[in-house]
Scaffold this motif. Structure first.
Motif, short mmCIF file in Angstrom:
data_model
loop_
_atom_site.label_atom_id
_atom_site.label_comp_id
_atom_site.label_asym_id
_atom_site.label_seq_id
_atom_site.Cartn_x
_atom_site.Cartn_y
_atom_site.Cartn_z
N ALA A 127 83.60 71.39 47.68
CA ALA A 127 82.94 71.40 46.79
C ALA A 127 83.62 72.60 45.97
CB ALA A 127 81.78 72.36 46.57
N HIS A 128 84.13 72.43 44.80
CA HIS A 128 84.53 73.41 43.14
C HIS A 128 83.76 73.04 42.18
CE1 HIS A 128 88.46 73.68 41.38
NE2 HIS A 128 87.82 74.98 40.95
N VAL A 129 83.54 74.68 42.17
CA VAL A 129 82.29 75.35 41.06
C VAL A 129 82.94 75.49 40.67
CG1 VAL A 129 80.28 76.75 40.80
CG2 VAL A 129 80.66 74.71 42.89
N PHE A 130 82.32 76.00 38.99
CA PHE A 130 83.24 76.53 38.10
C PHE A 130 82.35 77.10 36.51
CE2 PHE A 130 86.47 73.58 38.27
CZ PHE A 130 87.36 73.92 37.51
N VAL A 131 82.42 79.03 37.34
CA VAL A 131 81.62 79.00 36.78
C VAL A 131 81.57 80.37 35.39
CG1 VAL A 131 80.50 81.62 37.44
CG2 VAL A 131 80.91 79.76 39.07
N PRO A 132 80.68 80.39 34.04
CA PRO A 132 81.36 80.62 33.30
C PRO A 132 81.74 82.28 32.77
CG PRO A 132 79.60 79.88 33.06
CD PRO A 132 79.27 79.42 34.29
N GLU A 146 78.45 79.78 50.34
CA GLU A 146 78.35 78.72 50.45
C GLU A 146 79.61 76.90 50.80
OE1 GLU A 146 75.39 77.56 51.49
OE2 GLU A 146 74.44 78.77 49.85
N ARG A 147 81.31 78.28 51.11
CA ARG A 147 82.10 77.65 51.65
C ARG A 147 82.64 76.34 50.36
NH1 ARG A 147 78.76 77.53 55.53
NH2 ARG A 147 80.07 78.41 57.81
N ALA A 148 82.41 76.73 48.44
CA ALA A 148 82.96 76.51 47.55
C ALA A 148 83.86 77.01 47.21
CB ALA A 148 81.92 76.51 46.66
N GLU A 149 85.31 75.83 46.88
CA GLU A 149 85.72 77.04 45.66
C GLU A 149 85.46 77.70 44.15
OE1 GLU A 149 90.10 75.78 43.76
OE2 GLU A 149 89.92 73.79 44.88
N VAL A 150 85.81 78.74 44.43
CA VAL A 150 84.75 79.09 42.69
C VAL A 150 86.18 79.48 42.06
CG1 VAL A 150 83.36 80.98 41.59
CG2 VAL A 150 82.75 79.59 44.31
#
Length: 374
Positions: A127-132, A146-150
């Motif tokens: 998972a790769h999550v982009f956060v504004p 949750e072991r995601a790349e942020v």
């Protein structure tokens, strides 16, 4: 339109001309509820009656759909993410695409990204999550847990969505975004379908509480409009019978749906800062817009202070709700108070025996029913 008060993006209230309750669309697939019911940890979230709010609002009964713990996460978003990821991975397998680990990519103001990351981990995917900017540090940390790349984006939500779409362009990545635009609509449509389970639960719970014909009004927090699309679909797909009024609620710093309804076309607004981070979206979803335009009765924008007051009042009544979830109460209060309250009450078809359902879409970090890393 009955309120000429202004805020940075236009009026705070808009009512449709009375056609929303006769507007019709196709229903959501029946198998969605069965899919969720088979998931480990599934159970319907509570529908809590709050008589003191009914007294305050001068209507018959008020219920709050409490999404503070949904499939182990503190928001309703797991319903859409789980169904969409299931459908997307099944489609890849059916199409004979390369098997093995893929990366699920998304942009988020918090809860959607965490839900996608949770599903990715449970299914052995990345998972790769982009956060504004503006998303609380605790929400960012919960996604990372949750072991995601942020990837934190210096721009707004629309900027984060654009960067997520670019990152998902490779063959081993799948964009799982809860907003749609021309050319990217199927997966957002599956996310909307996933939310139909929430509405089906409300029907069953109201019937058990003696409200067999359903609510007279549903108040819905709105970001890009995906949840509102699901609610419109549920109540406007019935060929006949009782049709409730549907009210959308947004922050006054990001009221893209209200502004679009005022203008009669989807528009992008420049968003500001708001504690309702999950609703801080500047552009309606392209697939949601026809449903919002056709099926919403009214839209209202609220201030952060209104949402904070509503969250505090809900907490005192035993419902843990974050700023986005409490917006549903803040919005109904705004609609039913002030010098134009009588006109608005008429527009919504509310009387002393009416039944309202408020969608509290998220819990709080202090809520003991949420998971420990929220």
């Amino acid at each position: 339109m009955s309120d000429n008060a202004s805020f940075p993006h236009g009026p705070r209230w808009f009512a449709q001309p009375g056609t929303a309750r006769t507007w019709r669309c196709a229903s959501a697939p029946r198998q969605v509820r069965d899919f969720h019911a088979a998931l480990t940890g599934y159970s319907p979230t509570p529908l809590t009656e709050l008589p003191s709010l009914a007294t305050e609002l001068r209507i018959g009964r008020v219920f709050v759909k409490d999404e503070s713990c949904r499939l182990g996460l503190p928001a309703f978003k797991a319903l859409g993410a789980s169904w969409a990821v299931h459908r997307a991975l099944a489609e890849r397998a059916a199409n004979g695409e390369r098997r093995g680990r893929v990366t699920l990519v998304t942009a988020t103001d918090g809860n959607h990204g965490r839900a996608v990351a949770r599903m990715a981990h449970l299914l052995g995917q990345g998972a790769h999550v982009f956060v504004p900017r503006g998303v609380h540090r605790q929400a960012v940390a919960a996604i990372a847990a949750e072991r995601a790349e942020v990837t934190e984006v210096p721009g707004n939500y629309d900027d984060a969505v654009r960067l997520a779409a670019e990152a998902a362009a490779g063959p081993d990545a799948v964009l799982v975004q809860d907003t749609a635009w021309p050319g990217y609509e199927r997966i957002p449509g599956w996310i909307v379908e996933g939310y139909s389970t929430l509405c089906a639960e409300i029907d069953e719970q109201l019937a058990a509480a003696g409200v067999a014909e359903g609510p007279d009004l549903v108040s819905i927090p709105v970001g890009v409009g995906s949840l509102a699309q699901a609610v419109v679909t549920h109540y406007r797909s019935r060929p006949s019978g009782h049709a409730p009024a549907l009210l959308s609620v947004e922050p006054d710093a990001a009221a893209c749906v209200l502004r679009s309804l005022v203008l009669g076309r989807p528009v992008t607004v420049e968003t500001g800062e708001t504690t309702m981070a999950g609703l801080n979206c500047g552009t309606p979803s392209s697939i949601a817009w026809p449903y919002l335009r056709g099926g919403l009765d009214a839209a209202v924008a609220v201030r952060d202070a209104d949402s904070a007051r509503a969250a505090g009042d809900l907490a005192a009544l035993g419902v843990a709700s974050g700023p986005c979830g409490a917006a549903s109460l803040a919005g109904l209060r705004a609609a039913l108070s002030g010098p134009d309250a009588g006109e608005r009450r008429t527009a919504l078809g509310l009387g002393p025996s009416s039944v309202a359902v408020l969608l509290s879409t998220e819990g709080t970090a202090a809520n003991p029913r949420t998971v420990t890393d929220e």
